[in-house]
Design a protein around this motif. Structure first.
Motif: not given
Length: 409
Positions: A299-322
């Motif tokens: 569960l930790a690995i699956a959650a890290g891959l599915f939720f963690g990847k998109q949360l980390g990358i999308f958030t930083i892209v939005v912040l970097a652009v803004k």
């Protein structure tokens, strides 16, 4: 006269054909290999599957690589890491990581895409001291698998997002290699480490003094692999180090690095990685209880891959652009960018590799890790594909693609 018949036939076979061309083929091959490994591992051939890869040929004291599984993971995979090293060097010198404005967004995205999944993993599984070593498992993106899913969408996805996913995955690979070297190194042998440094120095000198043929580099690289193997650092790191010494300078319009990458990349994508996947993806899931299948580790690995990847990358892209740190990928909207960040949760090859390093000979934890990797990767692939399928369509990309094909000799 035959056109009314041919048209529906072409439409019917187009999705199947799309699976085996362009970016999609290597990724689809990995899907088939993973499925085959799971089927065989849970069939009457399951014991034979295990024995094929794990039967010892000689005592470990004679030579560390004493079964087929270790030869694949510590030997054959050196070629995969060598190709990764070639790709990284090319990108750093002449590609998308060669200038500050090009590399800023992929680098900060990859860092966030490794940190957040690791944090989610620790939150879920960190209470068990046995599991803490697996924190890096959900931190890696599988280039072939992710680009394969993106390839299925054809020209619907803008070229800028393909490039973004590729460069993030490359930086991700650099991070994974560093993590393996620093955090998954066993007891070090100072003597063999010194020998490894000396051999690496020979490779650097060969580059400096203009050795023009590849085979001397290959011979010395094999010596480097053996020295690193005995040093305690994971042997596949030798592949990356050797690749970084291959000359990039042009001779007769081509460089040794580009020739090597062009020649070895298909072998890596269509032989090395599938063999590794078949040897490592098989899980005896029918022999596991529901408590083991849905334990904290998978569960930790699956959650890290599915939720963690998109949360980390999308958030930083939005912040970097803004904040004006980086520019948004051209011709892409936020929904499309979000869809691509979901695909970064496909972790297959490197995640399987790290799980073996993290849990050693603990078969149960390795099997639980494989379940988490496959679950997180499959969910990321399906959700990412669907998200991009329903949110993106760029007819101008299709026309540009057709024009490029028409002008290609």
């Amino acid at each position: 006269m035959l056109e009314p018949i041919r048209r529906p036939i072409r439409r019917a076979v187009a999705p199947v054909r799309a699976l085996f061309v362009s970016d999609a083929s290597a990724g689809v091959l990995l899907i088939l290999v993973a499925a085959a490994a799971m089927i065989v591992a849970n069939s009457p051939l399951g014991d034979d599957y295990h024995d094929l890869f794990h039967t010892y040929w000689w005592p470990k004291e004679v030579f560390y690589l004493n079964n087929l599984h270790k030869w694949i993971n510590d030997g054959l995979m050196v070629l995969f890491f060598f190709v990764v090293g070639l790709e990284v060097k090319r990108e750093l010198i002449a590609g998308q990581l060669s200038s500050a404005d090009k590399r800023t967004l992929p680098i900060i995205s990859a860092v966030a895409g490794m940190a957040v999944p690791a944090l989610i993993y620790v939150v879920i599984a960190g209470g068990d001291p046995r599991l803490i070593r697996g924190w890096a498992i959900p931190a890696a993106t599988d280039i072939a698998f992710a680009m394969g899913v993106l390839g299925l969408l054809g020209s619907r996805v803008p070229a800028s997002l393909r490039l973004f996913l590729l460069t993030v995955a490359i930086v991700d690979d650099i991070g994974a290699v560093l993590v393996i070297a620093v955090f998954y190194t066993s007891e070090l042998s100072v003597m063999w480490l010194a020998i490894s440094v000396a051999i690496f120095g020979v490779l650097v000198g060969m580059n400096r003094f203009g050795v023009k043929r590849l085979w001397p580099f290959v011979l010395v690289a094999v010596a480097l692999w053996l020295a690193v193997l005995f040093s305690g650092v994971h042997a596949t790191i030798a592949g990356v180090l050797a690749a970084l010494t291959i000359p990039m300078r042009k001779v007769d319009g081509h460089s040794m690095l580009e020739k090597a990458e062009h020649g070895l990349a298909p072998w890596s994508a269509y032989l090395v990685v599938p063999v590794f996947g078949f040897a490592n993806a098989g899980v005896h899931i029918l022999e596991m209880s529901l408590d083991e299948v849905f334990a904290a580790l998978p569960l930790a690995i699956a959650a890290g891959l599915f939720f963690g990847k998109q949360l980390g990358i999308f958030t930083i892209v939005v912040l970097a652009v803004k904040l004006g740190i980086a520019k948004k990928p051209d011709n892409a909207n936020w929904m499309e960018i979000w869809g691509v960040t979901i695909l970064t949760g496909i972790g297959f090859t490197m995640s399987l590799f790290v799980s073996g390093l993290a849990f050693g000979d603990n078969d149960l934890l390795i099997d639980e890790a494989k379940i988490g990797i496959l679950l997180g990767s499959i969910i990321s692939a399906i959700v990412g594909y669907v998200a991009l399928r329903i949110t993106t369509k760029h007819p101008e990309e299709a026309s540009m693609h057709e024009e490029a094909k028409a002008t290609t000799p």
